[in-house]
Write a protein that holds these residues in place. Structure first.
Motif, PDB file in Angstrom:
ATOM      1  N   ASP A   3     -26.228   0.377   4.466  1.00  0.00           N
ATOM      2  CA  ASP A   3     -26.400  -0.129   5.822  1.00  0.00           C
ATOM      3  C   ASP A   3     -26.349  -1.649   5.873  1.00  0.00           C
ATOM      4  N   THR A  60     -32.563   3.078   2.129  1.00  0.00           N
ATOM      5  CA  THR A  60     -32.456   2.416   3.434  1.00  0.00           C
ATOM      6  C   THR A  60     -33.558   1.383   3.598  1.00  0.00           C
TER       7      THR A  60
ATOM      8  N   ASP B  32     -29.449   5.054   7.669  1.00  0.00           N
ATOM      9  CA  ASP B  32     -28.289   4.251   7.261  1.00  0.00           C
ATOM     10  C   ASP B  32     -27.182   4.379   8.318  1.00  0.00           C
TER      11      ASP B  32
END
Lengths: 134, 146
Positions: A3, A60, B32
Protein backbone atom coordinates in the motif's frame (compact mmCIF):
# COMPACT_ATOMS: atom_id res chain seq x y z
CA UNK A 1 2.29 -4.99 -4.04
CA UNK A 2 2.17 -2.91 -0.95
CA UNK A 3 0.00 0.00 0.00
CA UNK A 4 1.00 3.55 -0.66
CA UNK A 5 1.04 5.23 2.71
CA UNK A 6 -1.46 8.00 3.24
CA UNK A 7 -0.04 9.04 6.57
CA UNK A 8 1.39 12.56 6.42
CA UNK A 9 4.05 11.57 8.97
CA UNK A 10 5.14 8.58 6.93
CA UNK A 11 8.86 7.96 6.69
CA UNK A 12 10.46 8.33 3.25
CA UNK A 13 11.85 4.95 2.24
CA UNK A 14 15.08 6.47 0.87
CA UNK A 15 15.87 7.76 4.35
CA UNK A 16 15.42 4.52 6.23
CA UNK A 17 18.59 3.23 7.80
CA UNK A 18 19.27 -0.37 8.69
CA UNK A 19 18.02 -0.98 12.23
CA UNK A 20 15.29 1.65 12.02
CA UNK A 21 12.29 0.51 14.05
CA UNK A 22 8.82 1.53 12.97
CA UNK A 23 6.39 2.70 15.64
CA UNK A 24 4.72 -0.37 17.15
CA UNK A 25 1.08 -0.80 16.21
CA UNK A 26 -1.69 -2.96 17.58
CA UNK A 27 -4.89 -4.14 15.98
CA UNK A 28 -7.88 -6.35 16.71
CA UNK A 29 -8.53 -9.44 14.64
CA UNK A 30 -12.28 -9.16 15.03
CA UNK A 31 -14.85 -11.66 13.89
CA UNK A 32 -16.09 -9.29 11.16
CA UNK A 33 -12.55 -8.74 9.88
CA UNK A 34 -11.86 -12.47 9.75
CA UNK A 35 -15.20 -13.10 8.02
CA UNK A 36 -14.34 -10.53 5.37
CA UNK A 37 -10.87 -12.02 4.96
CA UNK A 38 -12.23 -15.55 4.57
CA UNK A 39 -14.72 -14.34 1.96
CA UNK A 40 -11.92 -12.64 0.03
CA UNK A 41 -9.72 -15.74 0.03
CA UNK A 42 -12.61 -18.18 -0.57
CA UNK A 43 -12.03 -20.19 2.56
CA UNK A 44 -14.49 -21.49 5.14
CA UNK A 45 -12.04 -21.10 8.04
CA UNK A 46 -12.25 -22.43 11.60
CA UNK A 47 -12.15 -20.99 15.13
CA UNK A 48 -8.78 -19.37 14.67
CA UNK A 49 -7.52 -16.45 12.63
CA UNK A 50 -5.79 -17.73 9.48
CA UNK A 51 -2.07 -17.05 9.91
CA UNK A 52 -1.95 -15.17 6.62
CA UNK A 53 -4.74 -12.88 7.85
CA UNK A 54 -2.60 -11.96 10.84
CA UNK A 55 0.31 -11.40 8.48
CA UNK A 56 -1.69 -9.30 6.04
CA UNK A 57 -2.79 -6.90 8.75
CA UNK A 58 0.75 -6.75 10.15
CA UNK A 59 2.17 -5.91 6.72
CA UNK A 60 -0.39 -3.15 6.23
CA UNK A 61 0.17 -1.75 9.71
CA UNK A 62 3.88 -1.60 8.98
CA UNK A 63 3.59 0.01 5.56
CA UNK A 64 1.16 2.67 6.78
CA UNK A 65 4.04 4.38 8.50
CA UNK A 66 6.16 4.15 5.39
CA UNK A 67 5.83 6.32 2.29
CA UNK A 68 5.93 3.87 -0.62
CA UNK A 69 5.40 4.89 -4.25
CA UNK A 70 2.70 3.23 -6.35
CA UNK A 71 4.18 0.32 -8.24
CA UNK A 72 6.20 -0.96 -5.32
CA UNK A 73 6.77 -4.67 -5.90
CA UNK A 74 6.54 -7.34 -3.24
CA UNK A 75 9.40 -9.59 -4.35
CA UNK A 76 9.64 -12.23 -1.67
CA UNK A 77 8.24 -13.13 1.69
CA UNK A 78 9.21 -15.35 4.61
CA UNK A 79 7.00 -16.25 7.56
CA UNK A 80 7.29 -18.33 10.67
CA UNK A 81 4.20 -19.11 12.75
CA UNK A 82 4.42 -19.90 16.46
CA UNK A 83 0.90 -20.20 17.82
CA UNK A 84 -2.78 -20.19 16.98
CA UNK A 85 -4.52 -16.84 17.25
CA UNK A 86 -8.15 -16.96 18.48
CA UNK A 87 -10.66 -14.74 16.69
CA UNK A 88 -11.09 -11.47 18.60
CA UNK A 89 -7.46 -11.31 19.71
CA UNK A 90 -5.59 -8.03 19.84
CA UNK A 91 -2.06 -8.35 18.54
CA UNK A 92 0.81 -5.91 18.29
CA UNK A 93 3.29 -5.60 15.47
CA UNK A 94 6.91 -4.48 15.57
CA UNK A 95 8.89 -3.94 12.40
CA UNK A 96 12.38 -2.83 11.52
CA UNK A 97 14.57 -2.30 8.49
CA UNK A 98 17.16 -5.02 7.98
CA UNK A 99 18.37 -3.96 4.54
CA UNK A 100 18.02 -0.88 2.34
CA UNK A 101 20.13 -1.10 -0.77
CA UNK A 102 20.04 1.08 -3.91
CA UNK A 103 21.35 -0.53 -7.07
CA UNK A 104 20.99 1.30 -10.38
CA UNK A 105 17.43 2.52 -10.74
CA UNK A 106 16.05 0.11 -8.19
CA UNK A 107 16.10 -0.10 -4.44
CA UNK A 108 15.67 -3.23 -2.34
CA UNK A 109 14.15 -2.83 1.07
CA UNK A 110 14.00 -5.75 3.49
CA UNK A 111 11.71 -5.39 6.49
CA UNK A 112 11.46 -7.75 9.42
CA UNK A 113 8.28 -7.95 11.43
CA UNK A 114 7.22 -9.66 14.62
CA UNK A 115 3.68 -10.05 15.88
CA UNK A 116 2.88 -10.59 19.57
CA UNK A 117 -0.32 -11.44 21.44
CA UNK A 118 -1.55 -9.68 24.57
CA UNK A 119 0.59 -11.97 26.74
CA UNK A 120 3.58 -10.68 24.75
CA UNK A 121 4.15 -14.12 23.29
CA UNK A 122 5.36 -14.16 19.72
CA UNK A 123 2.63 -15.24 17.33
CA UNK A 124 4.56 -15.00 14.11
CA UNK A 125 7.55 -13.38 12.49
CA UNK A 126 8.26 -12.50 8.90
CA UNK A 127 10.57 -10.85 6.45
CA UNK A 128 9.37 -8.96 3.39
CA UNK A 129 11.57 -7.96 0.47
CA UNK A 130 10.20 -5.11 -1.59
CA UNK A 131 11.57 -3.49 -4.72
CA UNK A 132 11.06 0.22 -5.39
CA UNK A 133 12.41 2.91 -7.66
CA UNK A 134 15.77 4.19 -6.30
CA UNK B 1 -5.25 -33.84 6.71
CA UNK B 2 -2.99 -36.25 4.90
CA UNK B 3 -3.41 -39.81 6.15
CA UNK B 4 0.22 -40.61 5.39
CA UNK B 5 3.26 -38.39 5.22
CA UNK B 6 6.13 -39.45 3.01
CA UNK B 7 8.68 -37.93 0.68
CA UNK B 8 7.24 -37.33 -2.76
CA UNK B 9 3.61 -37.20 -1.59
CA UNK B 10 1.60 -34.63 -3.52
CA UNK B 11 -0.49 -32.19 -1.52
CA UNK B 12 -4.09 -31.68 -2.60
CA UNK B 13 -4.02 -28.58 -4.81
CA UNK B 14 -6.09 -25.50 -4.05
CA UNK B 15 -7.68 -23.90 -7.12
CA UNK B 16 -9.15 -20.39 -7.03
CA UNK B 17 -10.55 -18.00 -9.58
CA UNK B 18 -9.38 -14.40 -9.18
CA UNK B 19 -11.91 -11.63 -9.69
CA UNK B 20 -11.68 -7.89 -9.18
CA UNK B 21 -14.43 -8.25 -6.59
CA UNK B 22 -12.28 -10.64 -4.54
CA UNK B 23 -9.28 -8.33 -4.87
CA UNK B 24 -11.38 -5.41 -3.63
CA UNK B 25 -12.64 -7.50 -0.74
CA UNK B 26 -9.10 -8.52 0.11
CA UNK B 27 -8.07 -4.86 0.08
CA UNK B 28 -10.80 -4.13 2.63
CA UNK B 29 -9.84 -7.08 4.81
CA UNK B 30 -6.11 -6.39 4.71
CA UNK B 31 -6.22 -2.60 4.57
CA UNK B 32 -3.96 -2.62 1.50
CA UNK B 33 -5.61 -0.26 -1.00
CA UNK B 34 -2.63 0.22 -3.29
CA UNK B 35 -4.21 1.51 -6.54
CA UNK B 36 -2.37 -1.14 -8.54
CA UNK B 37 -4.84 -3.59 -6.96
CA UNK B 38 -8.05 -1.63 -6.80
CA UNK B 39 -7.96 1.29 -9.26
CA UNK B 40 -8.48 -0.08 -12.75
CA UNK B 41 -7.89 3.22 -14.57
CA UNK B 42 -4.70 3.90 -12.59
CA UNK B 43 -3.42 0.36 -13.10
CA UNK B 44 -4.13 0.53 -16.84
CA UNK B 45 -1.59 3.36 -17.16
CA UNK B 46 1.21 1.43 -15.41
CA UNK B 47 3.62 -1.03 -17.07
CA UNK B 48 1.46 -3.84 -15.64
CA UNK B 49 -1.42 -2.66 -17.84
CA UNK B 50 -4.15 -3.47 -15.34
CA UNK B 51 -4.91 -4.40 -11.77
CA UNK B 52 -3.18 -7.34 -10.12
CA UNK B 53 -3.98 -9.45 -7.08
CA UNK B 54 -2.17 -8.83 -3.83
CA UNK B 55 0.75 -11.22 -3.43
CA UNK B 56 -0.51 -11.99 0.05
CA UNK B 57 -3.86 -13.06 -1.42
CA UNK B 58 -2.07 -15.71 -3.48
CA UNK B 59 -0.14 -16.82 -0.39
CA UNK B 60 -3.47 -17.35 1.37
CA UNK B 61 -4.13 -20.17 -1.12
CA UNK B 62 -0.75 -21.72 -0.33
CA UNK B 63 -1.53 -21.47 3.36
CA UNK B 64 -4.94 -23.10 2.82
CA UNK B 65 -3.27 -26.00 1.04
CA UNK B 66 -0.76 -26.45 3.89
CA UNK B 67 -3.51 -26.30 6.49
CA UNK B 68 -5.55 -28.89 4.60
CA UNK B 69 -2.51 -31.16 4.54
CA UNK B 70 -1.14 -30.65 8.03
CA UNK B 71 -4.01 -29.25 10.11
CA UNK B 72 -3.42 -26.76 12.89
CA UNK B 73 0.26 -27.69 13.08
CA UNK B 74 0.67 -25.36 10.14
CA UNK B 75 -0.59 -22.32 12.06
CA UNK B 76 1.37 -23.36 15.17
CA UNK B 77 4.73 -24.16 13.66
CA UNK B 78 4.69 -23.49 9.92
CA UNK B 79 7.43 -21.75 8.01
CA UNK B 80 6.93 -20.26 4.57
CA UNK B 81 9.52 -18.82 2.22
CA UNK B 82 8.39 -17.70 -1.23
CA UNK B 83 9.30 -15.55 -4.20
CA UNK B 84 6.73 -13.76 -6.29
CA UNK B 85 7.57 -14.50 -9.94
CA UNK B 86 4.73 -12.73 -11.73
CA UNK B 87 1.41 -11.17 -10.82
CA UNK B 88 -2.00 -12.82 -10.86
CA UNK B 89 -4.73 -10.82 -12.53
CA UNK B 90 -8.52 -10.69 -12.45
CA UNK B 91 -9.79 -13.54 -14.63
CA UNK B 92 -6.88 -15.83 -13.74
CA UNK B 93 -7.37 -19.24 -12.23
CA UNK B 94 -4.62 -19.81 -9.71
CA UNK B 95 -3.61 -23.28 -8.59
CA UNK B 96 -1.47 -23.77 -5.49
CA UNK B 97 0.44 -27.04 -5.63
CA UNK B 98 3.01 -28.75 -3.46
CA UNK B 99 4.75 -31.97 -2.64
CA UNK B 100 6.68 -33.27 0.31
CA UNK B 101 10.38 -32.83 -0.36
CA UNK B 102 11.63 -34.42 2.83
CA UNK B 103 10.53 -35.83 6.16
CA UNK B 104 12.84 -35.83 9.16
CA UNK B 105 11.92 -37.51 12.41
CA UNK B 106 13.19 -36.53 15.84
CA UNK B 107 11.62 -38.35 18.76
CA UNK B 108 7.86 -37.97 18.57
CA UNK B 109 7.97 -35.16 16.06
CA UNK B 110 8.28 -35.22 12.28
CA UNK B 111 9.59 -32.21 10.40
CA UNK B 112 8.02 -32.00 6.98
CA UNK B 113 9.45 -29.83 4.22
CA UNK B 114 7.44 -29.11 1.06
CA UNK B 115 8.16 -27.62 -2.33
CA UNK B 116 5.46 -25.13 -3.24
CA UNK B 117 4.33 -23.46 -6.42
CA UNK B 118 1.41 -21.44 -7.72
CA UNK B 119 0.63 -21.20 -11.39
CA UNK B 120 -2.08 -19.67 -13.54
CA UNK B 121 -4.30 -21.24 -16.20
CA UNK B 122 -1.52 -20.79 -18.78
CA UNK B 123 0.86 -22.76 -16.53
CA UNK B 124 2.86 -19.61 -15.90
CA UNK B 125 4.54 -19.75 -12.52
CA UNK B 126 3.35 -17.03 -10.14
CA UNK B 127 4.95 -18.10 -6.86
CA UNK B 128 7.70 -20.55 -5.96
CA UNK B 129 8.99 -21.47 -2.56
CA UNK B 130 9.02 -23.89 0.28
CA UNK B 131 7.07 -24.50 3.42
CA UNK B 132 7.71 -26.65 6.43
CA UNK B 133 5.96 -27.65 9.60
CA UNK B 134 6.29 -29.87 12.62
CA UNK B 135 3.92 -32.79 13.06
CA UNK B 136 3.31 -34.79 16.19
CA UNK B 137 3.12 -38.50 15.30
CA UNK B 138 -0.41 -38.66 16.68
CA UNK B 139 -1.49 -36.31 13.88
CA UNK B 140 -0.90 -38.73 11.04
CA UNK B 141 1.13 -41.71 9.96
CA UNK B 142 4.63 -41.14 8.70
CA UNK B 143 6.86 -43.46 6.81
CA UNK B 144 10.24 -43.16 5.21
CA UNK B 145 11.06 -42.06 1.69
CA UNK B 146 9.77 -44.14 -1.15
Amino acid sequence: MLDKAKNKDAVAYEELSVGYEFPATSYELSSSLVTKYLEAVDNSGNNFVPPLAVAARAMTAMTQSLSLPPGTIHASQDFEFFKLVPIGSVVSCQAKVVRNLARGQMRMLVLELNVFDQKEQKVQSGKATIILPA
Amino acid sequence: MLAEIYQGKTLTPVVKHITQEKINLYAEASGDFNPIHVDESFAAETPLGGTIAHGMLILAYVSEMMEQAFGQSWARSGKLSVRFRMPARPGDTVTATGNIASVREEGDISYVNCRLECHNQKDEVIVTGEGSTELAHSQGGTRGSR
